[in-house]
Design a protein around this motif. Structure first.
Motif, PDB file in Angstrom:
ATOM      1  N   LEU A   1       0.844  -1.187   0.000  1.00 57.11           N
ATOM      2  CA  LEU A   1       0.000   0.000   0.000  1.00 57.11           C
ATOM      3  C   LEU A   1       0.883   1.241   0.000  1.00 57.11           C
ATOM      4  N   LEU A   2       0.445   2.272  -0.730  1.00 54.75           N
ATOM      5  CA  LEU A   2       1.157   3.543  -0.739  1.00 54.75           C
ATOM      6  C   LEU A   2       0.186   4.619  -0.263  1.00 54.75           C
ATOM      7  N   VAL A   3       0.504   5.249   0.857  1.00 51.99           N
ATOM      8  CA  VAL A   3      -0.386   6.236   1.463  1.00 51.99           C
ATOM      9  C   VAL A   3       0.287   7.613   1.443  1.00 51.99           C
ATOM     10  N   PRO A   4      -0.273   8.587   0.686  1.00 54.46           N
ATOM     11  CA  PRO A   4       0.282   9.943   0.676  1.00 54.46           C
ATOM     12  C   PRO A   4      -0.257  10.768   1.843  1.00 54.46           C
ATOM     13  N   ARG A   5       0.548  11.716   2.304  1.00 59.27           N
ATOM     14  CA  ARG A   5       0.111  12.583   3.398  1.00 59.27           C
ATOM     15  C   ARG A   5       0.677  13.980   3.192  1.00 59.27           C
ATOM     16  N   ILE A   6      -0.202  14.989   3.268  1.00 57.19           N
ATOM     17  CA  ILE A   6       0.239  16.384   3.164  1.00 57.19           C
ATOM     18  C   ILE A   6       0.607  16.878   4.564  1.00 57.19           C
ATOM     19  N   ILE A   7       1.846  17.319   4.712  1.00 59.44           N
ATOM     20  CA  ILE A   7       2.322  17.807   6.009  1.00 59.44           C
ATOM     21  C   ILE A   7       2.151  19.322   6.116  1.00 59.44           C
ATOM     22  N   ASP A   8       2.420  20.007   5.009  1.00 63.14           N
ATOM     23  CA  ASP A   8       2.322  21.467   5.019  1.00 63.14           C
ATOM     24  C   ASP A   8       2.028  21.945   3.607  1.00 63.14           C
ATOM     25  N   LYS A   9       1.503  23.168   3.495  1.00 65.83           N
ATOM     26  CA  LYS A   9       1.181  23.727   2.184  1.00 65.83           C
ATOM     27  C   LYS A   9       1.532  25.210   2.154  1.00 65.83           C
ATOM     28  N   ASN A  10       1.715  25.691   0.936  1.00 68.01           N
ATOM     29  CA  ASN A  10       1.990  27.113   0.740  1.00 68.01           C
ATOM     30  C   ASN A  10       1.433  27.516  -0.618  1.00 68.01           C
ATOM     31  N   VAL A  11       0.587  28.541  -0.638  1.00 70.48           N
ATOM     32  CA  VAL A  11      -0.016  29.002  -1.890  1.00 70.48           C
ATOM     33  C   VAL A  11       0.398  30.450  -2.130  1.00 70.48           C
ATOM     34  N   ARG A  12       1.023  30.672  -3.289  1.00 69.06           N
ATOM     35  CA  ARG A  12       1.426  32.036  -3.658  1.00 69.06           C
ATOM     36  C   ARG A  12       0.660  32.453  -4.911  1.00 69.06           C
TER      37      ARG A  12
ATOM     38  N   GLU B   1       5.160  -3.081   9.390  1.00 75.80           N
ATOM     39  CA  GLU B   1       6.366  -2.849   8.592  1.00 75.80           C
ATOM     40  C   GLU B   1       6.077  -1.752   7.562  1.00 75.80           C
ATOM     41  N   THR B   2       6.687  -0.598   7.747  1.00 81.55           N
ATOM     42  CA  THR B   2       6.440   0.548   6.868  1.00 81.55           C
ATOM     43  C   THR B   2       7.744   1.217   6.466  1.00 81.55           C
ATOM     44  N   MET B   3       7.655   2.074   5.455  1.00 79.20           N
ATOM     45  CA  MET B   3       8.791   2.904   5.047  1.00 79.20           C
ATOM     46  C   MET B   3       8.244   4.266   4.646  1.00 79.20           C
ATOM     47  N   VAL B   4       8.732   5.334   5.267  1.00 73.39           N
ATOM     48  CA  VAL B   4       8.251   6.685   5.008  1.00 73.39           C
ATOM     49  C   VAL B   4       9.292   7.457   4.206  1.00 73.39           C
ATOM     50  N   VAL B   5       8.836   8.106   3.136  1.00 72.29           N
ATOM     51  CA  VAL B   5       9.730   8.875   2.260  1.00 72.29           C
ATOM     52  C   VAL B   5       9.231  10.320   2.178  1.00 72.29           C
ATOM     53  N   PRO B   6      10.009  11.306   2.620  1.00 74.68           N
ATOM     54  CA  PRO B   6       9.609  12.720   2.477  1.00 74.68           C
ATOM     55  C   PRO B   6       9.594  13.122   1.006  1.00 74.68           C
TER      56      PRO B   6
ATOM     57  N   THR C   1       4.440  20.165   1.098  1.00 78.81           N
ATOM     58  CA  THR C   1       5.432  19.333   1.772  1.00 78.81           C
ATOM     59  C   THR C   1       4.717  18.038   2.138  1.00 78.81           C
ATOM     60  N   MET C   2       5.225  16.912   1.649  1.00 82.87           N
ATOM     61  CA  MET C   2       4.498  15.655   1.778  1.00 82.87           C
ATOM     62  C   MET C   2       5.390  14.536   2.314  1.00 82.87           C
ATOM     63  N   GLU C   3       4.745  13.415   2.541  1.00 87.08           N
ATOM     64  CA  GLU C   3       5.457  12.172   2.772  1.00 87.08           C
ATOM     65  C   GLU C   3       4.631  11.039   2.182  1.00 87.08           C
ATOM     66  N   PHE C   4       5.314  10.062   1.662  1.00 88.80           N
ATOM     67  CA  PHE C   4       4.672   8.859   1.159  1.00 88.80           C
ATOM     68  C   PHE C   4       5.055   7.703   2.064  1.00 88.80           C
ATOM     69  N   LYS C   5       4.048   6.956   2.489  1.00 89.07           N
ATOM     70  CA  LYS C   5       4.314   5.814   3.380  1.00 89.07           C
ATOM     71  C   LYS C   5       3.991   4.507   2.659  1.00 89.07           C
ATOM     72  N   TRP C   6       5.012   3.649   2.555  1.00 89.44           N
ATOM     73  CA  TRP C   6       4.812   2.300   2.044  1.00 89.44           C
ATOM     74  C   TRP C   6       4.427   1.404   3.213  1.00 89.44           C
ATOM     75  N   ILE C   7       3.391   0.581   3.012  1.00 90.66           N
ATOM     76  CA  ILE C   7       2.934  -0.340   4.057  1.00 90.66           C
ATOM     77  C   ILE C   7       2.884  -1.755   3.490  1.00 90.66           C
ATOM     78  N   ASN C   8       3.494  -2.674   4.196  1.00 92.43           N
ATOM     79  CA  ASN C   8       3.407  -4.081   3.832  1.00 92.43           C
ATOM     80  C   ASN C   8       2.113  -4.629   4.433  1.00 92.43           C
ATOM     81  N   ALA C   9       1.079  -4.805   3.599  1.00 90.95           N
ATOM     82  CA  ALA C   9      -0.235  -5.200   4.100  1.00 90.95           C
ATOM     83  C   ALA C   9      -0.221  -6.577   4.762  1.00 90.95           C
ATOM     84  N   GLU C  10       0.756  -7.394   4.447  1.00 93.64           N
ATOM     85  CA  GLU C  10       0.869  -8.710   5.083  1.00 93.64           C
ATOM     86  C   GLU C  10       1.501  -8.605   6.470  1.00 93.64           C
TER      87      GLU C  10
END
Length: 220
Positions: free
Chosen positions: A48-59, A97-102, A84-93
Motif C-alpha cells: 500500500l502507498l499512502v500519501p500525506r500532506i504535512i504542510d502547504k503554501n499558496v502564492r 512494517e512501513t517505510m516513510v519517504v519525504p 510538503t508531503m510524505e509517502f508511506k509504504w505499508i506491507n499489508a501482510e
C-alpha cells in the motif's frame, strides 16, 4: 518477503516507460500511465502507498495586460501551490512494517481550485518514477533495452565452452602439427581463452569444428 524485497520486485517489473503523451513542446509520461504500470505488481505483493500532506503554501501572482494606450484591459492571476508531503509504504501482510519517504510537490493553476490536485498528481507521478528508478526516454522500449544491453560488459566464456574450446584447439594443433599459440593467432584471439566473451567463444568453437572437419577429410 520484507517490505524492501517487495519494493525491489516492483522495480524489476517496470524497467522502462515510453513517453506516451504529447504536449505542445515535448512528449511526457502521464501520472495514470505510471500508476497503471506499477499497480498490478503492487497489488500482487500486497503493498500500500499512502500519501500525506504535512504542510502547504499558496502564492499568487497577478499579471496586468495593457492596451496600446497603456490602459489595463486584462488581469491574469496564477496560483502556485507547494506541498510538503510524505509517502508511506505499508506491507499489508505485516502492517507494522512501513517505510516513510519525504517528498515535495508543486502545482500551477489559473483558477486556483485545482492547484492542490495538480500538485498531488505531480507528486504521485514523480515519486513513483524516482522511487523505482524508471527511465522515461523518448525511444521505444526495444531501442531502450538495446541501449541498456550495449552498456553491459560482455558475459565471459562459460566453463563448458572453455573446456570444449581447449580440446578443439589441441585437436586442431595435432592435426596440423602446429603450436596451440599459432591456432590462437589464426583465430585472432588471445592466448588466454578465459578472457574470451561468451558470444565470441560460440563462434570460435564452430570455426574450430569446421577447420577440424575440413582437415580430417583432407587427411583421409
Amino acid at each position: 518477503m520484507n517490505i524492501y524485497q517487495k519494493l525491489i520486485e516492483v522495480r524489476k517489473a517496470v524497467p522502462y516507460l515510453k513517453k506516451g503523451n504529447k504536449g505542445e513542446q515535448y512528449n511526457y509520461t502521464s501520472s495514470s500511465q505510471v500508476v497503471a504500470a506499477l499497480r498490478e505488481k503492487m497489488d500482487e505483493l500486497c503493498l500500500l502507498l499512502v500519501p500525506r500532506i504535512i504542510d502547504k503554501n499558496v502564492r499568487t501572482e497577478t499579471v496586468e495586460f495593457k492596451d496600446k494606450n497603456g490602459n489595463v484591459n486584462k488581469k491574469t492571476t496564477t496560483f502556485f501551490t507547494e506541498l510538503t508531503m510524505e509517502f508511506k509504504w505499508i506491507n499489508a501482510e505485516n502492517p507494522e512494517e512501513t517505510m516513510v519517504v519525504p517528498f515535495y510537490a508543486q502545482g500551477v493553476d489559473k483558477a486556483g481550485e485545482k492547484g492542490v490536485g495538480k500538485a498531488l498528481t505531480y507528486a504521485e507521478k514523480y515519486f513513483l518514477l524516482k522511487q523505482f528508478n524508471i527511465p522515461t526516454d523518448k525511444d521505444d522500449p526495444d531501442a531502450f533495452q538495446q541501449k541498456v544491453e550495449e552498456t553491459k560488459p560482455p558475459k565471459p566464456i562459460t566453463t563448458e565452452q572453455l573446456e570444449e574450446f581447449g580440446k578443439l584447439v589441441e585437436r586442431f594443433s595435432e592435426i596440423r602439427n602446429v603450436k596451440t599459440e599459432q591456432v590462437y593467432k589464426a583465430l585472432g584471439v588471445t592466448t588466454e581463452p578465459e578472457k574470451i566473451p561468451e558470444g565470441l567463444a560460440y563462434n570460435l568453437i564452430e570455426q574450430l569444428k569446421h577447420w577440424i572437419n575440413k582437415a580430417t577429410n583432407k587427411t583421409a
